[in-house]
Design an enzyme around this catalytic site. Sequence first.
Site, PDB file in Angstrom:
ATOM      1  N   HIS A   1     -13.565  12.719   4.193  1.00 54.80           N
ATOM      2  CA  HIS A   1     -13.727  12.925   5.637  1.00 54.80           C
ATOM      3  C   HIS A   1     -14.919  13.830   5.953  1.00 54.80           C
ATOM      4  O   HIS A   1     -14.747  15.014   6.257  1.00 54.80           O
ATOM      5  CB  HIS A   1     -12.445  13.521   6.220  1.00 54.80           C
ATOM      6  CG  HIS A   1     -11.328  12.544   6.349  1.00 54.80           C
ATOM      7  ND1 HIS A   1     -11.059  11.853   7.509  1.00 54.80           N
ATOM      8  CD2 HIS A   1     -10.435  12.108   5.442  1.00 54.80           C
ATOM      9  CE1 HIS A   1     -10.025  11.051   7.320  1.00 54.80           C
ATOM     10  NE2 HIS A   1      -9.621  11.188   6.067  1.00 54.80           N
TER      11      HIS A   1
ATOM     12  N   GLU B   1     -16.592  13.818   8.603  1.00 60.15           N
ATOM     13  CA  GLU B   1     -16.642  14.131  10.043  1.00 60.15           C
ATOM     14  C   GLU B   1     -16.099  15.522  10.353  1.00 60.15           C
ATOM     15  O   GLU B   1     -16.414  16.106  11.397  1.00 60.15           O
ATOM     16  CB  GLU B   1     -15.869  13.076  10.840  1.00 60.15           C
ATOM     17  CG  GLU B   1     -14.366  13.262  10.924  1.00 60.15           C
ATOM     18  CD  GLU B   1     -13.609  12.902   9.661  1.00 60.15           C
ATOM     19  OE1 GLU B   1     -12.382  13.130   9.602  1.00 60.15           O
ATOM     20  OE2 GLU B   1     -14.239  12.364   8.719  1.00 60.15           O
TER      21      GLU B   1
ATOM     22  N   CYS C   1     -12.565   6.772   5.458  1.00 67.99           N
ATOM     23  CA  CYS C   1     -11.153   6.689   5.088  1.00 67.99           C
ATOM     24  C   CYS C   1     -10.575   5.302   5.423  1.00 67.99           C
ATOM     25  O   CYS C   1     -10.830   4.355   4.704  1.00 67.99           O
ATOM     26  CB  CYS C   1     -10.361   7.824   5.721  1.00 67.99           C
ATOM     27  SG  CYS C   1      -8.752   8.084   4.925  1.00 67.99           S
TER      28      CYS C   1
END
Length: 263
Positions: free
Chosen positions: A225, A227, A117
């Site tokens: 994202h 993660e 990001c």
Amino acid sequence: MNKPPCMVWLPADHRLMGDHGHQMPFLLLGDKYARAVKVGAGAQPVMFPLADTDQISELLSLVDGVMLTGSPSNVHPSHFAEDVADPSLPLDADRDLLTLALVKACVHEGVPLLGICRGFQEINVALGGTLHQRVHEVPGMMDHREPKTAPPDEQYAPRHAIRFAPGSVFEQWAGGPETQVNSLHGQGINRLAAGLDALAHAPDGLVEAFGVRGARTFAYAVQFHPEWRCWETPFYAAIFEAFGRACRQRMNLRLQHADLARA
């Protein structure tokens, strides 16, 4: 002697926090990023909270990879020759100063690099690219922002498809030419830096993933994202597993060089 852990440097966010008009500076790292490095990449996340740009080379010699995280703040548009379009959005000049230089050092020194990001945008800007400050106001573009008032599970839910460049590592990690990803960003790539290859696009054509052309090691970034609970999504898990492998390869070389230096 026990083998030291594989270590990944995650730069901190700089933020003022406090109540009743009394704010103090804080240096922050989101748990989800550190946890993805620990669980997904099998590495120890580390911070150098007050690192200066003139320390980058010596600090890189201590770690095995760098992950540039997402953040509530945006890259300051002065770095791509624009004025601030929305003064209400947070900026982080101190982070910009460090990370834009850190990107160039990682590429030059062959340090594994993963951008997410804001980190994705930092790499593009550091290497000469530009950003749309408000993607949702660009004709023909989708609104890539998350529902701000929704609970996290809804904010990070799959939002739209992305399509991969044929034969790219992302296609391998996803197990096919297309997959669904989350979407939580207002800025996005306008002009891709000359040294980057676009490896995935959203339906509106926005670049969602790229690689550093000619990189000696893992050097990839994504606008979405992965993660977020990376261990629950095979595609996200594969990104971190590949990053972790590259970091361990660097660790082994780093330790070999240290042993030779002591011999």
